[in-house]
Design an enzyme around this catalytic site. Sequence first.
Site, short mmCIF file in Angstrom:
data_model
loop_
_atom_site.label_atom_id
_atom_site.label_comp_id
_atom_site.label_asym_id
_atom_site.label_seq_id
_atom_site.Cartn_x
_atom_site.Cartn_y
_atom_site.Cartn_z
N THR A 77 -42.38 -26.18 19.49
CA THR A 77 -43.18 -25.61 20.58
C THR A 77 -44.01 -24.43 20.10
O THR A 77 -45.17 -24.26 20.50
CB THR A 77 -42.26 -25.13 21.72
OG1 THR A 77 -41.62 -26.26 22.28
CG2 THR A 77 -43.03 -24.40 22.80
N ASP A 131 -35.23 -27.63 19.76
CA ASP A 131 -34.32 -28.68 20.21
C ASP A 131 -33.26 -29.05 19.18
O ASP A 131 -32.11 -29.34 19.53
CB ASP A 131 -35.11 -29.94 20.62
CG ASP A 131 -35.91 -29.71 21.89
OD1 ASP A 131 -35.62 -28.72 22.61
OD2 ASP A 131 -36.82 -30.50 22.18
N1 ASP Z 1 -39.46 -30.10 21.77
C1 ASP Z 1 -39.64 -28.83 21.08
C2 ASP Z 1 -39.09 -28.97 19.67
O1 ASP Z 1 -37.92 -28.92 19.48
C3 ASP Z 1 -38.97 -27.73 21.81
C4 ASP Z 1 -39.16 -26.34 21.24
O2 ASP Z 1 -39.57 -26.11 20.13
O3 ASP Z 1 -38.81 -25.39 21.98
O4 ASP Z 1 -39.85 -29.16 18.75
#
Ligand code: ASP
Length: 331
Positions: free
Chosen positions: A12, A86
Site C-alpha cells: 500500500t 498483509d
Molecule cells: N494489500 C496491501 C499489501 O499487503 C496492504 C498493505 O500494504 O497495507 O500489499
Amino acid sequence: MKRILLVATGGTIASRPTATGLTPMITSREILEFVPETAEICQIDTRQIANIDSTNMNAAHWLDMVRTIQAEYDRYDGFVISHGTDTMAYTAAALSYLIQNSPKPIVLTGSQKSIFLRDTDARTNLINAFRYAADNRAHGVSLVFDGLVIDGTRARKMRTKSFNAFSSMDFPELGVMREGQFLQYISDPAPLGPPAFTTALDDRVFVLKLIPGMDASVFRWLRGHYDALVIESFGVGGIPCAGDEGFLTAIGDWVASGKVIVMTTQVPHEGSDMTVYQVGYQVKERYGILEAYDMTLEAIVTKLMWILGQTRDVERIRSLFYQPVQHDLIR
Ligand code: ASP
C-alpha cells in the site's frame, strides 16, 4: 553518517488508485522523495526488487531479499525493507531464520495508507524505520510500525485498517519510537557476526485449521503434496478422537512417512501445551509430533520452511525447531 539501503517491494505504501483498486507503482526513489527529512538521519541508497501487493509475496521473493542483503551487506550499516502489510509478518519471520546473528539491523516497514496521501502513516513509519536502522543499538530482523519496534519472529497483523496494525505476540516490543528517539525495552547484546545467510527453503508447508467435526480424509491428499503440516487446533492443543480413529490413523501415517507435524493453537495468545488434556497428551506421546508452544504461526511456518530447506533428518528437524531464534520460542 550511517549508510542504509532501502529495499522496496511494493505494498500500500507504494500504491496509487486505479480503476481496479489500489496497485503498487510508486518506485523506491519516489518513496524517498516523500521523506526528505531522512537525509538528516542517514545516507540512503535504494533498490527496487519488486513492486507487488504483498498478497503475491512468496518464498522466491524472500530469497531475493536475502540475496540482495547478502550482496550489499558489507557496503551498508543497515537495511530498511518497504513491504505490504498483509504478509509483512511472514516476511519478517522468514528473514529472521534466513539471516541469523546479524549485527546490522534489517527493518521492515510499510503503511495502511499510500505515501502520497495527506493523512498517510507511511511517512512516520518510514522515518521511524530509518531512525531505528541508524541506531547503534539496533541489530537483527525487526518490524517498525506505528511507533513500535517488534522482533521479526513476534509480529502479527492484528488490524486490517487502523494505523496500529501490528502487535508483538506474547513478547514485549523491543522498544518504541517516541519523538524521534528509540526507547529500548529489550536489550540483547549485538551478535558479533558474521551473519548466517541461508538461501534454501522448502515451501511445501501446509496449515490446517481444525473446525469441530472436520473429516480426517483431507490428510490423505495433503500427504501427497506437502512435507510439513501445521495443525491449528483448539485451546492448548488436541486431536479429535472420540468414536473415530480417523485423525489418529492419519497422523500415524504422516509421521511414518518421515514427514513433520507441528501442533499449534488457533487461540491468539499463550500458546499450546499438549500435556494438559488426554486429547493432546496421547497423540504427542504416541507419534512424537512437535508442538509450537508460544511461537506465532508466521514463525512456525517459516521456521519449518527454513529447516526443511536444510535437512530431512527427524532428530535434526526436532532440534532445530526447538532451538530458539530471535526470541521466537520462550518455554
Ligand atoms: N494489500 C496491501 C499489501 O499487503 C496492504 C498493505 O500494504 O497495507 O500489499
